[in-house]
Design a protein around this motif. Structure first.
Motif, PDB file in Angstrom:
ATOM      1  N   LEU A   1       1.384  -1.479  -0.170  1.00  0.00           N
ATOM      2  CA  LEU A   1      -0.178  -0.112   0.173  1.00  0.00           C
ATOM      3  C   LEU A   1       0.842   1.441   0.286  1.00  0.00           C
ATOM      4  O   LEU A   1       1.775   1.207   0.820  1.00  0.00           O
ATOM      5  CB  LEU A   1      -1.118  -0.166   1.030  1.00  0.00           C
ATOM      6  N   ASN A   2       0.013   2.228  -0.226  1.00  0.00           N
ATOM      7  CA  ASN A   2       1.191   3.388  -1.055  1.00  0.00           C
ATOM      8  C   ASN A   2      -0.191   4.158  -0.067  1.00  0.00           C
ATOM      9  O   ASN A   2      -1.148   4.455  -0.210  1.00  0.00           O
ATOM     10  CB  ASN A   2       0.799   3.650  -2.168  1.00  0.00           C
ATOM     11  N   TYR A   3       0.746   5.146   0.913  1.00  0.00           N
ATOM     12  CA  TYR A   3      -0.559   5.884   2.371  1.00  0.00           C
ATOM     13  C   TYR A   3      -1.533   6.247   0.821  1.00  0.00           C
ATOM     14  O   TYR A   3      -2.655   7.230   1.164  1.00  0.00           O
ATOM     15  CB  TYR A   3      -0.254   6.377   3.431  1.00  0.00           C
ATOM     16  N   GLY A   4      -0.198   7.323   0.217  1.00  0.00           N
ATOM     17  CA  GLY A   4      -1.142   8.609  -0.536  1.00  0.00           C
ATOM     18  C   GLY A   4      -2.199   7.726  -1.453  1.00  0.00           C
ATOM     19  O   GLY A   4      -3.347   8.448  -1.447  1.00  0.00           O
ATOM     20  N   GLU A   5      -2.153   6.607  -2.288  1.00  0.00           N
ATOM     21  CA  GLU A   5      -3.057   6.377  -3.278  1.00  0.00           C
ATOM     22  C   GLU A   5      -4.359   5.744  -2.509  1.00  0.00           C
ATOM     23  O   GLU A   5      -5.936   5.924  -2.839  1.00  0.00           O
ATOM     24  CB  GLU A   5      -2.303   5.112  -3.951  1.00  0.00           C
ATOM     25  N   VAL A   6      -4.231   5.013  -0.812  1.00  0.00           N
ATOM     26  CA  VAL A   6      -5.206   4.703  -0.124  1.00  0.00           C
ATOM     27  C   VAL A   6      -6.186   5.865   0.212  1.00  0.00           C
ATOM     28  O   VAL A   6      -7.320   5.344   0.369  1.00  0.00           O
ATOM     29  CB  VAL A   6      -4.639   3.984   0.790  1.00  0.00           C
ATOM     30  N   ILE A   7      -6.023   6.713   0.222  1.00  0.00           N
ATOM     31  CA  ILE A   7      -6.287   8.108   0.678  1.00  0.00           C
ATOM     32  C   ILE A   7      -7.348   8.327  -0.213  1.00  0.00           C
ATOM     33  O   ILE A   7      -8.767   8.566  -0.072  1.00  0.00           O
ATOM     34  CB  ILE A   7      -5.650   9.490   1.695  1.00  0.00           C
ATOM     35  N   GLU A   8      -7.100   8.610  -1.568  1.00  0.00           N
ATOM     36  CA  GLU A   8      -7.905   8.823  -2.880  1.00  0.00           C
ATOM     37  C   GLU A   8      -9.084   7.574  -3.304  1.00  0.00           C
ATOM     38  O   GLU A   8      -9.630   7.971  -3.672  1.00  0.00           O
ATOM     39  CB  GLU A   8      -6.134   9.023  -4.248  1.00  0.00           C
ATOM     40  N   ILE A   9      -8.119   6.816  -3.283  1.00  0.00           N
ATOM     41  CA  ILE A   9      -9.267   6.036  -3.333  1.00  0.00           C
ATOM     42  C   ILE A   9     -10.224   5.382  -2.469  1.00  0.00           C
ATOM     43  O   ILE A   9     -11.667   5.465  -2.751  1.00  0.00           O
ATOM     44  CB  ILE A   9      -8.563   3.828  -2.911  1.00  0.00           C
ATOM     45  N   VAL A  10      -9.528   5.790  -0.879  1.00  0.00           N
ATOM     46  CA  VAL A  10     -11.037   5.716   0.370  1.00  0.00           C
ATOM     47  C   VAL A  10     -12.138   7.199  -0.261  1.00  0.00           C
ATOM     48  O   VAL A  10     -13.286   7.059  -0.659  1.00  0.00           O
ATOM     49  CB  VAL A  10     -10.879   5.875   1.597  1.00  0.00           C
ATOM     50  N   ARG A  11     -11.541   8.202  -0.382  1.00  0.00           N
ATOM     51  CA  ARG A  11     -12.026   9.605  -0.945  1.00  0.00           C
ATOM     52  C   ARG A  11     -12.944   8.799  -2.581  1.00  0.00           C
ATOM     53  O   ARG A  11     -14.424   9.703  -2.357  1.00  0.00           O
ATOM     54  CB  ARG A  11     -11.222  10.350  -1.755  1.00  0.00           C
TER      55      ARG A  11
ATOM     56  N   ALA B   1     -14.493   6.060  -3.346  1.00  0.00           N
ATOM     57  CA  ALA B   1     -15.351   5.066  -2.754  1.00  0.00           C
ATOM     58  C   ALA B   1     -16.581   6.088  -2.014  1.00  0.00           C
ATOM     59  O   ALA B   1     -17.589   5.482  -2.268  1.00  0.00           O
ATOM     60  CB  ALA B   1     -14.002   3.831  -1.786  1.00  0.00           C
ATOM     61  N   PHE B   2     -15.867   6.619  -1.110  1.00  0.00           N
ATOM     62  CA  PHE B   2     -16.993   7.632  -0.582  1.00  0.00           C
ATOM     63  C   PHE B   2     -17.653   8.702  -1.153  1.00  0.00           C
ATOM     64  O   PHE B   2     -19.045   9.023  -1.237  1.00  0.00           O
ATOM     65  CB  PHE B   2     -16.502   8.197   0.341  1.00  0.00           C
ATOM     66  N   THR B   3     -17.509   9.374  -2.300  1.00  0.00           N
ATOM     67  CA  THR B   3     -17.796   9.694  -3.531  1.00  0.00           C
ATOM     68  C   THR B   3     -19.146   9.413  -4.279  1.00  0.00           C
ATOM     69  O   THR B   3     -19.689   9.295  -4.598  1.00  0.00           O
ATOM     70  CB  THR B   3     -16.447  10.757  -4.563  1.00  0.00           C
ATOM     71  N   ALA B   4     -18.520   8.117  -4.368  1.00  0.00           N
ATOM     72  CA  ALA B   4     -18.907   7.149  -5.071  1.00  0.00           C
ATOM     73  C   ALA B   4     -20.127   6.475  -4.976  1.00  0.00           C
ATOM     74  O   ALA B   4     -21.740   6.548  -5.287  1.00  0.00           O
ATOM     75  CB  ALA B   4     -18.319   5.760  -6.159  1.00  0.00           C
ATOM     76  N   ASP B   5     -20.422   6.147  -3.460  1.00  0.00           N
ATOM     77  CA  ASP B   5     -21.479   5.773  -2.601  1.00  0.00           C
ATOM     78  C   ASP B   5     -22.319   6.967  -2.571  1.00  0.00           C
ATOM     79  O   ASP B   5     -24.210   6.762  -2.853  1.00  0.00           O
ATOM     80  CB  ASP B   5     -20.900   5.605  -0.858  1.00  0.00           C
ATOM     81  N   GLY B   6     -21.963   7.890  -2.055  1.00  0.00           N
ATOM     82  CA  GLY B   6     -23.505   9.432  -2.463  1.00  0.00           C
ATOM     83  C   GLY B   6     -23.191  10.024  -3.629  1.00  0.00           C
ATOM     84  O   GLY B   6     -24.466  10.415  -4.002  1.00  0.00           O
TER      85      GLY B   6
END
Length: 103
Positions: free
Chosen positions: A20-30, A32-37
């Protein structure tokens, strides 16, 4: 008729963290939340239960972030606070992910 099968991959926490790359993880989580919204995720109700002084829960969902990133998953986690006195982890979890186009 022959069917090709893929082996089940089991990754340890250490291996997952090393990939994992921390910056990439943050972007993927962001994302995912956007997609959910935007209605691009299906999150089913959580199943939870108390057992032997602890708790476990099962969570499952489907996510469509882009044409190349479709996934469904299941997470089972547990919390047993008395494990601290047993020198065992109080939290544990396992996750299964799959491709919704092929199962």
């Amino acid at each position: 008729m022959s069917h090709a099968s893929l082996p089940l991959m089991v990754l340890s926490d250490a291996v997952i963290r090393s990939l994992l790359n921390y910056g990439e993880v943050i972007e993927i989580v962001r994302a995912a939340f956007t997609a959910d919204g935007q209605g691009q995720a299906t999150v089913l109700p959580v199943v939870g239960h108390s057992l032997s002084g602890g708790q476990y829960s099962i969570k499952t969902s489907h996510l469509h972030l882009a044409e190349h990133l479709l996934v469904f998953g299941l997470k089972m986690g547990s919390y047993y606070p008395d494990n601290a006195g047993r020198n065992l982890p109080t939290h544990s979890a396992v996750m299964l992910v799959g491709n919704p186009l092929t199962g």
